[in-house]
Design an enzyme around this catalytic site. Structure first.
Site, PDB file in Angstrom:
ATOM      1  N   PRO A  35      -7.053   4.777  -6.645  1.00 33.46           N
ATOM      2  CA  PRO A  35      -7.496   2.888  -6.662  1.00 33.46           C
ATOM      3  C   PRO A  35      -7.421   2.132  -5.556  1.00 33.46           C
ATOM      4  O   PRO A  35      -6.407   2.827  -4.939  1.00 33.46           O
ATOM      5  CB  PRO A  35      -6.249   3.005  -8.038  1.00 33.46           C
ATOM      6  CG  PRO A  35      -5.648   3.364  -7.937  1.00 33.46           C
ATOM      7  CD  PRO A  35      -5.785   4.992  -7.375  1.00 33.46           C
ATOM      8  N   ASP A  36      -7.865   1.398  -5.647  1.00 40.55           N
ATOM      9  CA  ASP A  36      -8.029   0.366  -4.451  1.00 40.55           C
ATOM     10  C   ASP A  36      -6.946  -0.460  -4.528  1.00 40.55           C
ATOM     11  O   ASP A  36      -6.170  -0.543  -5.659  1.00 40.55           O
ATOM     12  CB  ASP A  36      -9.583   0.119  -4.020  1.00 40.55           C
ATOM     13  CG  ASP A  36      -9.966  -0.792  -5.338  1.00 40.55           C
ATOM     14  OD1 ASP A  36     -10.870  -1.635  -4.669  1.00 40.55           O
ATOM     15  OD2 ASP A  36      -9.547  -1.376  -5.737  1.00 40.55           O
ATOM     16  N   PHE A  37      -6.747  -1.253  -3.797  1.00 40.26           N
ATOM     17  CA  PHE A  37      -6.029  -2.789  -3.972  1.00 40.26           C
ATOM     18  C   PHE A  37      -5.991  -3.962  -4.852  1.00 40.26           C
ATOM     19  O   PHE A  37      -5.357  -4.899  -5.071  1.00 40.26           O
ATOM     20  CB  PHE A  37      -4.889  -2.704  -2.680  1.00 40.26           C
ATOM     21  CG  PHE A  37      -3.725  -1.619  -1.846  1.00 40.26           C
ATOM     22  CD1 PHE A  37      -4.919  -0.882  -1.001  1.00 40.26           C
ATOM     23  CD2 PHE A  37      -2.650  -1.723  -2.622  1.00 40.26           C
ATOM     24  CE1 PHE A  37      -4.123   0.051  -0.529  1.00 40.26           C
ATOM     25  CE2 PHE A  37      -2.631  -0.117  -1.938  1.00 40.26           C
ATOM     26  CZ  PHE A  37      -2.544   0.855  -0.804  1.00 40.26           C
ATOM     27  N   ARG A  38      -7.437  -4.264  -4.170  1.00 43.92           N
ATOM     28  CA  ARG A  38      -7.804  -5.749  -5.045  1.00 43.92           C
ATOM     29  C   ARG A  38      -8.823  -5.312  -5.017  1.00 43.92           C
ATOM     30  O   ARG A  38      -9.792  -6.765  -5.962  1.00 43.92           O
ATOM     31  CB  ARG A  38      -8.030  -6.311  -3.064  1.00 43.92           C
ATOM     32  CG  ARG A  38      -6.667  -6.884  -2.996  1.00 43.92           C
ATOM     33  CD  ARG A  38      -7.235  -7.048  -1.720  1.00 43.92           C
ATOM     34  NE  ARG A  38      -4.945  -7.539  -0.912  1.00 43.92           N
ATOM     35  CZ  ARG A  38      -4.833  -6.480  -0.198  1.00 43.92           C
ATOM     36  NH1 ARG A  38      -6.062  -5.225   0.459  1.00 43.92           N
ATOM     37  NH2 ARG A  38      -3.538  -6.906   0.517  1.00 43.92           N
ATOM     38  N   ASN A 103      -6.193   3.574   5.024  1.00 47.31           N
ATOM     39  CA  ASN A 103      -5.598   4.832   4.260  1.00 47.31           C
ATOM     40  C   ASN A 103      -4.769   5.806   4.394  1.00 47.31           C
ATOM     41  O   ASN A 103      -4.651   5.971   5.900  1.00 47.31           O
ATOM     42  CB  ASN A 103      -6.749   5.438   3.673  1.00 47.31           C
ATOM     43  CG  ASN A 103      -8.060   4.285   2.773  1.00 47.31           C
ATOM     44  OD1 ASN A 103      -8.138   3.760   2.641  1.00 47.31           O
ATOM     45  ND2 ASN A 103      -8.941   5.053   2.320  1.00 47.31           N
ATOM     46  N   ASP A 105      -4.702   8.485   3.150  1.00 49.47           N
ATOM     47  CA  ASP A 105      -4.019   9.521   1.631  1.00 49.47           C
ATOM     48  C   ASP A 105      -4.954  11.107   2.298  1.00 49.47           C
ATOM     49  O   ASP A 105      -5.147  11.800   2.031  1.00 49.47           O
ATOM     50  CB  ASP A 105      -5.237   9.206   0.681  1.00 49.47           C
ATOM     51  CG  ASP A 105      -7.080   8.977   0.866  1.00 49.47           C
ATOM     52  OD1 ASP A 105      -7.521   7.783   0.461  1.00 49.47           O
ATOM     53  OD2 ASP A 105      -7.187   9.366   2.083  1.00 49.47           O
ATOM     54  N   HIS A 120      -1.809   3.181   9.422  1.00 50.73           N
ATOM     55  CA  HIS A 120      -0.825   2.782   8.093  1.00 50.73           C
ATOM     56  C   HIS A 120      -0.289   3.976   8.054  1.00 50.73           C
ATOM     57  O   HIS A 120       0.715   3.748   6.956  1.00 50.73           O
ATOM     58  CB  HIS A 120      -1.335   1.793   6.565  1.00 50.73           C
ATOM     59  CG  HIS A 120      -1.943   0.531   7.099  1.00 50.73           C
ATOM     60  ND1 HIS A 120      -3.231  -0.103   6.036  1.00 50.73           N
ATOM     61  CD2 HIS A 120      -2.086   0.259   8.511  1.00 50.73           C
ATOM     62  CE1 HIS A 120      -2.944  -0.648   6.854  1.00 50.73           C
ATOM     63  NE2 HIS A 120      -3.473  -1.454   8.121  1.00 50.73           N
TER      64      HIS A 120
HETATM   65  N1  APR Z   1     -17.558   1.925  -2.495  1.00 54.76           N
HETATM   66  C1  APR Z   1     -17.525   0.554  -1.495  1.00 54.76           C
HETATM   67  N2  APR Z   1     -16.913  -0.170  -1.171  1.00 54.76           N
HETATM   68  C2  APR Z   1     -15.357   0.233  -2.388  1.00 54.76           C
HETATM   69  C3  APR Z   1     -16.075   0.787  -3.073  1.00 54.76           C
HETATM   70  C4  APR Z   1     -16.802   1.928  -3.385  1.00 54.76           C
HETATM   71  N3  APR Z   1     -17.085   3.047  -3.823  1.00 54.76           N
HETATM   72  N4  APR Z   1     -14.717   1.126  -3.860  1.00 54.76           N
HETATM   73  C5  APR Z   1     -14.107  -0.287  -3.881  1.00 54.76           C
HETATM   74  N5  APR Z   1     -14.812  -0.651  -2.745  1.00 54.76           N
HETATM   75  C6  APR Z   1     -13.820  -1.525  -1.972  1.00 54.76           C
HETATM   76  C7  APR Z   1     -14.220  -3.145  -2.382  1.00 54.76           C
HETATM   77  O1  APR Z   1     -14.753  -4.141  -3.082  1.00 54.76           O
HETATM   78  C8  APR Z   1     -13.599  -3.970  -1.731  1.00 54.76           C
HETATM   79  O2  APR Z   1     -13.959  -4.981  -0.892  1.00 54.76           O
HETATM   80  O3  APR Z   1     -13.083  -1.409  -0.755  1.00 54.76           O
HETATM   81  C9  APR Z   1     -12.616  -2.707  -0.994  1.00 54.76           C
HETATM   82  C10 APR Z   1     -11.308  -1.995  -1.124  1.00 54.76           C
HETATM   83  O4  APR Z   1     -10.277  -3.725  -0.589  1.00 54.76           O
HETATM   84  P1  APR Z   1      -8.555  -3.083  -0.556  1.00 54.76           P
HETATM   85  O5  APR Z   1      -8.139  -2.774  -1.998  1.00 54.76           O
HETATM   86  O6  APR Z   1      -8.185  -5.055  -0.267  1.00 54.76           O
HETATM   87  O7  APR Z   1      -7.981  -2.427   0.146  1.00 54.76           O
HETATM   88  P2  APR Z   1      -7.963  -1.994   1.758  1.00 54.76           P
HETATM   89  O8  APR Z   1      -9.336  -3.135   2.519  1.00 54.76           O
HETATM   90  O9  APR Z   1      -8.004  -0.952   2.302  1.00 54.76           O
HETATM   91  O10 APR Z   1      -6.465  -2.883   1.787  1.00 54.76           O
HETATM   92  C11 APR Z   1      -6.108  -3.457   3.557  1.00 54.76           C
HETATM   93  O11 APR Z   1      -3.680  -3.722   2.174  1.00 54.76           O
HETATM   94  O12 APR Z   1      -2.883  -3.372   0.533  1.00 54.76           O
HETATM   95  C12 APR Z   1      -2.971  -3.097   1.659  1.00 54.76           C
HETATM   96  O13 APR Z   1      -1.944  -0.894   3.543  1.00 54.76           O
HETATM   97  C13 APR Z   1      -2.727  -1.713   1.945  1.00 54.76           C
HETATM   98  O14 APR Z   1      -4.373  -0.406   3.827  1.00 54.76           O
HETATM   99  C14 APR Z   1      -4.312  -1.216   2.608  1.00 54.76           C
HETATM  100  C15 APR Z   1      -4.784  -2.710   2.927  1.00 54.76           C
END
Ligand code: APR
Length: 268
Positions: A35-38, A103, A105, A120
């Site tokens: 899962p992503d974060f936001r 990331n 991972d 990170h």
């Molecule tokens: N393809 C393209 N974009 C995607 C996909 C996908 N399959 N799935 C999700 N996204 C996009 C989302 O729309 C969002 O804009 O990826 C982005 C993920 O954003 P975050 O969840 O905020 O992740 P990230 O930007 O890596 O967060 C940065 O925040 O919580 C801390 O340390 C953590 O490294 C992380 C940092």
């Protein structure tokens, strides 16, 4: 038609670039089941980011390790998806010099990318805060699951994952290298990041304008007309969309392989 035209133009920019780098976020790994974060099913909708600050870890490490088992255990079994493999292929084609990732991972390396900057850190290990000894994360997770919480080093020190918590500085060498690449590149491919977490989110501005938005000289220096191209791949608009030369909206696992396929045919 618009999507095809954008893809073609993005491929042309990459094929003719001299020093293209990628900046990736959690969005590139969602199609690997992480899962992503936001995003709509992001971790911060279920867990409190406050529990992932350095202060919180040091005040209650056993709470962190309980959450760690819930969220991250088994991350080492995750597999790269077509987006990771596409960036590795772009490197093999000689058109991607470096992947700068937020990331932890390790999936870029698993996909075959050789020049990866982990801003990170990496969740593959835990390090003793007293003597610096490192342990494989799988072993530490096994000890926590077996009741040793918080896990300790043989010297008695506390074990912490080798990742950057909120309020913790980034690894100096990693961020120095990322800044160097941002200043050197003539194209930055930004994939799957909400671009809201600094200092990583500053890198595309540094790439485009060769200056920092946080710098007081930011506008007076006349550097506003950035020469470097920014190509964004995301499911939705982000704060970067305003400075991106091209924004390709959709899943990275679908867009990147098609993009690299077009680049490959342009190089033949
Ligand atoms: N393809 C393209 N974009 C995607 C996909 C996908 N399959 N799935 C999700 N996204 C996009 C989302 O729309 C969002 O804009 O990826 C982005 C993920 O954003 P975050 O969840 O905020 O992740 P990230 O930007 O890596 O967060 C940065 O925040 O919580 C801390 O340390 C953590 O490294 C992380 C940092």
């Amino acid at each position: 038609m618009e999507a095809e035209r954008l893809l073609e133009e993005a491929a042309r920019r990459i094929a003719t670039s001299k020093h293209c780098v990628a900046l990736t976020g959690a969005g590139i790994s969602t199609e690997s089941g992480i899962p992503d974060f936001r995003g709509p099913k992001g971790l911060w909708r279920k867990y409190d980011p406050e529990d992932f600050t350095l202060r919180s870890f040091l005040s209650n490490p056993a709470k962190y390790w309980r959450l760690h088992l819930e969220i991250f255990a088994g991350l080492d079994r995750a597999k790269p998806n077509p987006a990771h493999f596409a960036l590795a292929e772009l490197e093999r084609l000689g058109k991607l010099k470096c992947v700068i990732t937020q990331n932890v991972d390790g999936l870029h390396q698993k996909a075959g990318s050789r020049h990866v900057v982990e801003l990170h850190g990496n969740l593959g290990k835990a390090r003793c805060l007293s003597c610096g000894r490192e342990y494989p994360m799988g072993e530490v997770e096994g000890r926590v699951a077996g009741g040793e919480n918080p896990p300790k080093c043989s010297c008695g020190g506390l074990l912490k994952p080798t990742v950057v918590f909120f309020e913790e500085p980034l690894p100096f060498e990693a961020f120095r290298k990322a800044e160097e690449e941002a200043l050197k590149c003539d194209l930055m491919l930004v994939v799957g990041t909400s671009a809201v977490v600094y200092p990583a989110a500053e890198l595309p501005y540094l790439a485009k304008f060769k200056f920092r938005p946080s710098s007081p000289l930011w506008f007076s220096s006349g550097l506003g007309e950035g020469k470097t191209a920014i190509i964004e791949v995301n499911m939705e608009a982000t704060p970067l969309t305003g400075i991106a030369d091209l924004s390709l909206f959709g899943k990275a696992g679908k867009i990147l392989p098609r993009l690299v396929e077009r680049v490959r045919s342009m190089l033949e």
